[in-house]
Design an enzyme around this catalytic site. Structure first.
Site, short mmCIF file in Angstrom:
data_model
loop_
_atom_site.label_atom_id
_atom_site.label_comp_id
_atom_site.label_asym_id
_atom_site.label_seq_id
_atom_site.Cartn_x
_atom_site.Cartn_y
_atom_site.Cartn_z
N TYR A 4 72.19 76.74 15.35
CA TYR A 4 73.65 76.71 15.20
C TYR A 4 74.15 75.27 15.05
CZ TYR A 4 78.58 77.23 16.50
OH TYR A 4 79.95 77.18 16.54
N GLU A 32 85.78 82.53 19.15
CA GLU A 32 86.13 81.53 20.16
C GLU A 32 86.98 82.16 21.26
OE1 GLU A 32 84.80 78.67 20.51
OE2 GLU A 32 84.05 78.16 18.53
N TRP A 77 78.86 80.23 25.12
CA TRP A 77 78.85 80.43 23.68
C TRP A 77 77.56 81.10 23.23
CZ3 TRP A 77 81.72 81.29 19.78
CH2 TRP A 77 81.22 81.17 18.48
#
Length: 194
Positions: free
Chosen positions: A19, A41, A49
Site C-alpha cells: 500500500y 477513511e 487501517w
C-alpha cells in the site's frame, strides 16, 4: 539487494508495504475513487487501517464499487444486508454515513475530486520523522467544515487529513523514505530510485 527506506508505519505488514509503495500519497483523481477513499477513511475511524485495507475488496463488493449513484440509492434493506456482512466493518452509523455521503456527492455543485483538491495546500513541509506528521492541519479542518456544511458525515479533521495523505493532496512520506517527493506514479516495488 538493498532494502528500501520506508516510512516507519509501512513496515509492519506486507499489506502495508504494498500500500505504501504503490498507493499512499500518489495523487488520486476521480469522483468514484475519492468517494471510495473518503468512505474507507470514515470506516477506519477508531480502527487500524490494516483492517480496512484487508477488507477493501469486500467493501468494494458490498458498496457497488463505491459508485456514488448506486450507493445513494441504498435503502433499509441494503443497510440490513450490510449489517449482516462479516466482510466489512458492521457499524450502523458508518454504513448510514456512507449512504448519506453518496447522496451528498450527488448534490454537489462541482465534482467531488475538484472540491477535495481545492483544499490541497500550495506549500507543504516534508516531515523529517513520523513524529513531525500532524494529525490535522488548517486545510483538513477547513475541508471537514465544508464537507459537514454540505451534509457529509464522519468527516472530521483527522479523517480528512488521512484522506489528504492517502490521496496525495499532501506528501507526508518522511524525508528518508524512498517515496518522498515522488508523488507521481509509484516506483515499482524492488526498484531503487535515482
Amino acid at each position: 539487494m538493498n532494502e528500501l527506506s520506508r516510512c516507519g508505519w509501512a513496515t509492519s505488514a506486507p499489506d502495508y508495504v504494498a500500500y505504501h509503495d504503490e498507493e499512499w500519497g500518489v495523487p488520486l483523481r476521480g469522483e468514484q475513487e475519492l468517494f471510495e477513499r473518503l468512505s474507507l477513511e470514515a470506516f477506519q475511524s477508531g480502527l487500524s487501517w490494516l483492517i480496512i485495507l484487508r477488507k477493501r475488496p469486500n467493501f468494494r463488493a458490498a458498496f457497488a464499487g463505491f459508485d456514488p449513484a448506486a450507493v445513494a440509492a441504498f435503502g433499509d434493506a441494503d443497510v440490513a444486508r450490510l449489517l449482516g456482512d462479516a466482510g466489512i466493518v458492521r457499524n450502523r452509523l458508518k454504513i448510514e454515513a456512507a449512504i448519506a455521503n453518496a447522496r451528498a456527492v450527488l448534490e454537489l455543485d462541482r465534482p467531488l475530486d475538484e472540491l477535495l483538491w481545492s483544499f490541497a495546500p500550495a506549500q507543504h513541509a516534508r516531515p523529517a520523522t513520523l513524529a513531525e506528521v500532524p494529525a490535522t492541519t488548517p486545510e483538513s479542518k477547513a475541508m471537514a467544515k465544508e464537507l459537514k456544511r454540505r451534509g457529509f458525515r464522519f468527516v472530521g479533521p483527522t479523517t480528512c487529513y488521512a484522506l489528504m495523505q492517502a490521496a496525495g493532496l499532501v506528501d507526508d512520506h518522511v524525508a528518508d523514505c524512498f517515496r518522498a517527493g515522488r508523488t507521481g506514479s509509484p516506483t515499482p516495488v524492488g526498484s531503487i530510485p535515482d
